[in-house]
Design a protein around this motif. Structure first.
Motif, PDB file in Angstrom:
ATOM      1  N   TYR A 182       9.935 -37.718  26.040  1.00  0.00           N
ATOM      2  CA  TYR A 182       9.256 -37.695  27.422  1.00  0.00           C
ATOM      3  C   TYR A 182       8.360 -36.658  27.464  1.00  0.00           C
ATOM      4  CZ  TYR A 182      12.395 -34.269  28.667  1.00  0.00           C
ATOM      5  OH  TYR A 182      13.152 -32.521  28.729  1.00  0.00           O
ATOM      6  N   ASP A 183       7.669 -35.507  27.114  1.00  0.00           N
ATOM      7  CA  ASP A 183       6.900 -35.081  27.338  1.00  0.00           C
ATOM      8  C   ASP A 183       6.133 -33.999  26.744  1.00  0.00           C
ATOM      9  OD1 ASP A 183       5.707 -33.202  29.872  1.00  0.00           O
ATOM     10  OD2 ASP A 183       6.835 -31.409  30.204  1.00  0.00           O
ATOM     11  N   PHE A 184       5.349 -33.304  26.812  1.00  0.00           N
ATOM     12  CA  PHE A 184       4.112 -32.408  25.738  1.00  0.00           C
ATOM     13  C   PHE A 184       4.669 -31.820  26.423  1.00  0.00           C
ATOM     14  CE2 PHE A 184       1.304 -34.287  28.085  1.00  0.00           C
ATOM     15  CZ  PHE A 184       0.204 -33.542  28.407  1.00  0.00           C
ATOM     16  N   GLY A 185       3.984 -29.906  25.773  1.00  0.00           N
ATOM     17  CA  GLY A 185       3.670 -29.307  26.080  1.00  0.00           C
ATOM     18  C   GLY A 185       1.958 -28.230  26.222  1.00  0.00           C
ATOM     19  N   TYR A 186       2.213 -27.130  27.053  1.00  0.00           N
ATOM     20  CA  TYR A 186       1.261 -27.202  27.582  1.00  0.00           C
ATOM     21  C   TYR A 186       1.648 -24.879  27.314  1.00  0.00           C
ATOM     22  CZ  TYR A 186      -2.303 -29.548  29.598  1.00  0.00           C
ATOM     23  OH  TYR A 186      -2.631 -30.837  30.266  1.00  0.00           O
ATOM     24  N   LEU A 187       0.762 -24.109  26.331  1.00  0.00           N
ATOM     25  CA  LEU A 187       1.018 -22.624  25.850  1.00  0.00           C
ATOM     26  C   LEU A 187       0.557 -21.872  27.296  1.00  0.00           C
ATOM     27  CD1 LEU A 187       1.615 -22.147  22.235  1.00  0.00           C
ATOM     28  CD2 LEU A 187       3.499 -22.772  24.236  1.00  0.00           C
ATOM     29  N   ALA A 188       0.573 -21.317  28.098  1.00  0.00           N
ATOM     30  CA  ALA A 188      -0.094 -20.645  28.955  1.00  0.00           C
ATOM     31  C   ALA A 188      -0.110 -18.812  28.677  1.00  0.00           C
ATOM     32  CB  ALA A 188      -0.111 -20.810  30.731  1.00  0.00           C
ATOM     33  N   VAL A 189      -0.498 -18.049  28.974  1.00  0.00           N
ATOM     34  CA  VAL A 189      -1.067 -16.377  29.329  1.00  0.00           C
ATOM     35  C   VAL A 189      -0.327 -15.628  30.994  1.00  0.00           C
ATOM     36  CG1 VAL A 189      -1.629 -14.024  28.543  1.00  0.00           C
ATOM     37  CG2 VAL A 189      -2.006 -15.876  27.124  1.00  0.00           C
ATOM     38  N   VAL A 190       0.267 -15.437  31.349  1.00  0.00           N
ATOM     39  CA  VAL A 190       0.636 -14.578  32.570  1.00  0.00           C
ATOM     40  C   VAL A 190       0.763 -13.593  31.854  1.00  0.00           C
ATOM     41  CG1 VAL A 190       1.639 -14.578  34.126  1.00  0.00           C
ATOM     42  CG2 VAL A 190       2.330 -16.839  32.694  1.00  0.00           C
TER      43      VAL A 190
END
Length: 316
Positions: free
Chosen positions: A158-166
């Motif tokens: 139902y969804d996909f993702g993003y990877l992030a740097v915080v």
């Protein structure tokens, strides 16, 4: 539907929690030890995942609710998180669980004529708790991978993702290219981000039990960067914190789905039917725009990705 949080699962033993953890490690506020980490991203490319997406679904009026194997008849008992905005979290003002994944699951349950009961847990324990039937369903924007499929079943995506740097705005590590030896990288234990740092970057992260704790350690400078799901990072980073989402990449090759006990195919089939129904009637699109700030089809369906079965059409 007014659902209150329960607290009793906070004492689940760490050993049980780690049965399906992506990278085994000790418990506590943070952990740096790791024993034989596995590559949970293996088999997570879109072509491989496509074989798990059903060609179609059972019609809603053909779902036999008496065969769903629920812990309590008529109610889906759901393990979820309390601190992962905007996907899964506990609203402190109302005492209710909400967020994109949980609101979507409520809509799916409504199509099936079922109630939903949410219970708070930690991500590192969630899949083990589904496996041992403490929950009917795990709802935590869970990336479906071959390693996880060894322990639980999944619905269609139902969804996909993003990877992030915080990172701190004045910090030394702000991009994925900056994540090298000598950089203290935080992750939430047992997540795909944990596996990404461990097995893709070949680095040893500092592991934390939840999103609030890892973010607090970015703010106070105990770690240099947090590799996070972008949506949860967006929910954590606040103006004036001295932090920012400094880099991100699309990760549509990992679709997110709800976890179900491997022996309960009727419940998987029912949830898939409900998911297709809320995709077809526009509910999925409405919630995606509201909760995830993806107002256009290009943002909702990158690279040809789409939710639900292969047969359903996404209403715009």
């Amino acid at each position: 539907m007014k659902i209150k949080a329960l607290k009793w699962l906070s004492a689940v033993p760490v050993a049980a929690a780690l049965v399906v953890s992506l990278a085994a490690c000790g418990g506590g506020a943070a952990s740096t030890g790791s024993s034989s980490p596995t590559n949970a991203l293996e088999g997570s490319d879109q072509q491989t995942l496509d074989k798990y997406t059903t060609a179609d679904v059972t019609a809603l009026d053909k779902i036999d609710k008496s065969k769903l194997g629920l812990i309590t008849d008529g109610t889906i008992r759901v393990g979820t998180l309390s601190d992962a905005k905007p996907n899964i979290y506990l609203d402190s003002a109302t005492g209710e669980f909400t967020g994109y994944d949980n609101e979507l699951l409520k809509a799916v349950a409504a199509k099936l004529g079922l109630k939903v009961e949410f219970v708070s847990t930690e991500f590192s324990a969630l899949l083990a708790q589904v496996k041992t039937k403490q929950f009917d369903v795990g709802s935590s924007n869970i990336s479906t991978t071959d390693a996880r499929r060894e322990n639980v079943a999944f619905t269609n995506g139902y969804d996909f993702g993003y990877l992030a740097v915080v990172a701190k705005t004045d910090g030394k590590a702000k991009t994925f290219a900056d994540l090298k030896e000598g950089v203290r990288i935080g992750v939430v234990q047992g997540t795909v981000q944990d596996d990404y740092v461990t097995n893709t970057l070949k680095l040893e992260p500092v592991r934390f039990p939840d999103y609030n704790t890892v973010y607090a350690n970015v703010k106070n400078g105990q770690i240099d960067a947090w590799v996070a799901p972008t949506q949860q990072a967006t929910g954590q980073v606040k103006e004036g914190d001295g932090t920012a989402i400094t880099d991100k990449i699309v990760a549509s090759q990992n679709f997110a789905a709800w976890a179900v006990n491997k022996s309960n195919q009727p419940l998987v089939d029912a949830l898939n039917a409900g998911l297709d129904a809320v995709i077809a009637d526009g509910t999925w699109t409405k919630l995606t725009v509201k909760w995830l700030d993806r107002p256009t089809a290009d943002l909702q369906l990158p690279g040809g990705w789409k939710p639900g079965s292969k047969a359903v059409k996404v209403a715009q």
